[in-house]
Write an enzyme that holds these catalytic residues in place. Structure first.
Site, PDB file in Angstrom:
ATOM      1  N   ASP A 174      -6.426  -1.838   3.651  1.00 55.08           N
ATOM      2  CA  ASP A 174      -5.832  -2.973   3.128  1.00 55.08           C
ATOM      3  C   ASP A 174      -6.660  -4.454   3.241  1.00 55.08           C
ATOM      4  O   ASP A 174      -6.079  -5.265   3.184  1.00 55.08           O
ATOM      5  CB  ASP A 174      -4.678  -2.756   3.569  1.00 55.08           C
ATOM      6  CG  ASP A 174      -4.202  -1.249   3.198  1.00 55.08           C
ATOM      7  OD1 ASP A 174      -4.555  -1.164   1.852  1.00 55.08           O
ATOM      8  OD2 ASP A 174      -3.676  -0.462   3.585  1.00 55.08           O
ATOM      9  N   ASP A 196      -1.614  -0.298   5.617  1.00 53.47           N
ATOM     10  CA  ASP A 196      -1.969  -0.732   7.047  1.00 53.47           C
ATOM     11  C   ASP A 196      -3.548   0.057   7.519  1.00 53.47           C
ATOM     12  O   ASP A 196      -3.237   0.574   8.595  1.00 53.47           O
ATOM     13  CB  ASP A 196      -1.074   0.736   7.489  1.00 53.47           C
ATOM     14  CG  ASP A 196      -1.724   1.808   7.034  1.00 53.47           C
ATOM     15  OD1 ASP A 196      -1.988   1.843   5.403  1.00 53.47           O
ATOM     16  OD2 ASP A 196      -1.109   3.491   7.217  1.00 53.47           O
ATOM     17  N   ASP A 237       0.515  -1.032  -0.476  1.00 52.50           N
ATOM     18  CA  ASP A 237       0.101   0.129  -0.102  1.00 52.50           C
ATOM     19  C   ASP A 237       0.709   1.015  -0.124  1.00 52.50           C
ATOM     20  O   ASP A 237       2.125   1.713   0.447  1.00 52.50           O
ATOM     21  CB  ASP A 237      -0.770   0.000   1.546  1.00 52.50           C
ATOM     22  CG  ASP A 237      -1.525   1.925   1.231  1.00 52.50           C
ATOM     23  OD1 ASP A 237      -1.965   1.800   0.369  1.00 52.50           O
ATOM     24  OD2 ASP A 237      -1.103   1.922   2.575  1.00 52.50           O
TER      25      ASP A 237
END
Length: 652
Positions: free
Chosen positions: A551, A547, A354
């Site tokens: 996600d 995080d 990410d």
């Protein structure tokens, strides 16, 4: 509604827990029997110790205590799991699928039949102890979704026909209903703004750290957080169809479908056990004809052989290595929810990241500043600071971190969504806003805006009486460890991918700075999960590092999910590894150590098998009795344990 959520959470957890801990050869037997097995084990251990202190005059009592110790200590591992799982898995596979637990039981029975009760008990104690240690090391990863459920909005302010509002359950809302959302409220459901302007924190959906400005006609998403403005919205989706509900569904679905790779031992354990059982029977039956042994000698040698090939060292081959690795990584700030995940990490072929808060700092910083030559920069900075002090926008924080005022000005500020900040000082009107809010600008500013925007930066203009006098660029920049981390994985031949909800331009800018192989931008949470499937199919074992709530589906779906410790509780809960200090260099250390762990495990396995092969030869030649076999066995077990403990002593 809350009770329904809790009930669903328990059901989902139960389902995923039972599934996630089935072995590759269909160990569907549920291992979780609470503390009773461990209590029984220690009761057996105490009985064995008491028996050891008895003298030869009390041989009957001693052997009785040894037998009881073996039965009690091995009841859970050998009887319930060994026999129970062998029967259950054999039914499922419609063929004989034994495990090493049943082999250890037969070895102990064999040792007892030829009078070696202490050796039989020792075998059970070592094997059962190793088994409980391994279960402890696995950590029983619980990918719960309770935090997700808590984040799911449960109530909304429904506007009635007479213009009032009433609090209703989100589940009762219908498409077309009009809702009021006050400042600081959680947006209850997906919809479109029909009146009002605001800025909304959409990080739970797209991971973007900068709130999005919203006005009439713009879409809003359930579970996102409204800023300082209030607005009226029209519901466009039912609760079960919202973006956030899809995140919940994907996490559930992926948890229930995921199959983590089994440990190296588990992969060939049934074959080894079947081979051993067949070999022992053949030795006992054929030896009298081939070697002219008596039947009693043949049975004795067969039992000695059974003890010789029992996988004591093999059982311990992974335990000390994985426990040591888990402990070492914990000291370094990496928490593993199971040793199987560390094995997976060593084998990854691709890793996806990410962007916001993972590869980047998660907060924008001022990267570029340019003012007209005619501007007194110190005075302009004082004005910028005075304006931004009155704003609660994340960009304001970044600008205030960049600039320090020489003179504290008291400026009355008007914060207009869509136009920016506006205030007056000494008869002049100053404004800070996005380029699109200004009608015309000089060529130098337009050129810089175009150049900086192409680098994925957010540009704002500073104007005096509507004439642009300067501009600033802000960006969520890569963190200190990101470049070295990407370089390391590329050196290992591991494919790197950036998956982000940001624009392609922003994603590409970050990827180019870090040297990432592939960029996939403008993705929604359900896209991330699908992309992980594609990566697994294209490259093989795939890891995902993230995080945020957005996600979570991808973290669960990946072969190994890795969460940043300062990330959301949801991301941490559904991941297999957690980097506690948000330090990507810890991920590099974890990969190096897990790779070393795999090498040590293979060393232990090969050594264990060599010892077994040696004992088989000397047993068939009649050069070893059961006592010698047990001594060599326990010696080899000690060697593999010590070899595994080396992993505690790696450098920082």
């Amino acid at each position: 509604m809350e009770n329904i959520h809790k009930s669903q959470s328990k059901e989902n957890h139960s389902h995923s827990h039972a599934h996630n801990h089935s072995h590759s050869h269909e160990h569907n037997h549920e291992h979780n029997h609470g503390k009773i097995p461990v209590i029984l084990y220690f009761m057996g251990l105490v009985l064995a110790i008491i028996a050891l202190f008895l003298n030869e005059d009390q041989i009957f009592l001693q052997n009785t205590l040894f037998s009881l110790a073996a039965i009690i200590a091995g009841y859970h591992v050998v009887v319930l799991e060994g026999i129970g799982e062998t029967i259950e898995n054999s039914k499922i596979q419609k063929k004989f699928i034994p495990n090493s637990h049943i082999l250890m039981g037969l070895a102990a029975i064999g040792a007892s039949l030829i009078g070696n009760f202490w050796e039989a008990t020792l075998l059970i104690l070592i094997f059962s102890g190793a088994h409980f240690l391994e279960e402890y090391a696995e950590g029983r990863s619980k990918s719960e979704i309770t935090k997700l459920l808590e984040m799911n909005p449960t109530t909304a302010r429904l506007m009635t026909a007479d213009g009032d509002t009433k609090i209703v359950d989100v589940g009762t809302l219908k498409v077309g209903d009009q809702l009021q959302v006050l400042n600081g409220d959680q947006v209850p459901i997906d919809g479109t703004i029909v009146s009002g302007t605001t800025a909304i924190d959409e990080s739970s959906i797209n991971g973007e750290s900068i709130p999005k400005e919203k006005t009439i006609g713009d879409s809003v998403f359930g579970s996102t957080i409204n800023g300082t403005g209030s607005f009226t919205m029209e519901v466009t989706k039912e609760n079960k169809d919202t973006v956030f509900s899809k995140i919940l569904q994907l996490v559930n679905q992926n948890q229930n479908n995921q199959t983590k790779a089994a440990s190296i031992i588990q992969k060939f354990e049934p074959k080894y056990v079947k081979f051993v059982l067949l070999a022992i029977v053949l030795v006992i039956v054929l030896a009298p004809f081939v070697f002219s042994w008596t039947w009693s000698e043949s049975v004795y040698r067969g039992l000695v052989l059974l003890v010789a090939v029992s996988p004591c060292a093999l059982a311990a081959a992974t335990v000390s290595a994985t426990l040591s690795t888990t402990s070492n990584l914990a000291k370094k700030g990496v928490l593993s929810k199971g040793s199987a995940y560390l094995s997976q990490l060593a084998d990854i072929d691709a890793i996806a990241f990410d962007k916001t808060g993972t590869l980047t700092k998660g907060k924008p910083v001022v990267t570029n500043v340019h003012f007209s030559d005619s501007v007194n920069q110190e005075e302009m900075i004082d004005i910028i600071v005075a304006l931004e002090k009155e704003s609660n926008h994340p960009l304001a924080d970044a600008i205030l971190r960049k600039f320090k005022a020489k003179q504290q000005l008291n400026v009355k500020v008007n914060n207009q969504v869509g136009k920016g900040l506006e205030g007056e000082h000494n008869g002049y009107r100053y404004r800070i806003g996005k380029p699109a809010s200004f009608e015309s600008t000089a060529e130098e500013y337009s050129q810089l805006n175009k150049e900086w925007a192409s680098e994925g930066k957010t540009v704002v203009y500073v104007a005096e009486n509507d004439k642009v006098m300067g501009l600033m660029a802000l960006m969520d920049v890569p963190n200190e460890q990101a470049k070295a981390t990407i370089d390391y994985f590329k050196q290992q031949g591991i494919h790197t991918t950036l998956i982000t909800g940001d624009s392609k331009m922003t994603g590409k800018a970050v990827a180019e700075q870090l040297g990432i192989d592939e960029v996939i931008a403008n993705v929604m949470p359900e896209d991330k999960s699908r992309i992980i499937d594609e990566q697994k199919e294209k490259y093989g074992v795939t890891a995902m590092v993230g995080d945020g709530v957005n996600d979570a589906p991808a973290l669960v779906n990946a072969d190994i999910g890795i969460a940043m410790g300062d990330g959301t509780d949801v991301a941490v809960e559904v991941s297999d590894l957690v980097l506690m200090q948000n330090d990507l260099s810890k991920l590099v250390q974890a990969h190096k150590l897990s790779s070393k762990m795999s090498r040590v495990i293979w060393q232990n396995i090969i050594f264990s098998m060599v010892v077994v092969a040696f004992l088989v030869v000397v047993s068939l030649l009649g050069l070893a009795d059961i006592a010698i076999s047990v001594i060599i066995h326990e010696g080899s077990t000690l060697v593999v344990i010590l070899n595994g403990l080396r992993l505690l002593m790696t450098k920082k």
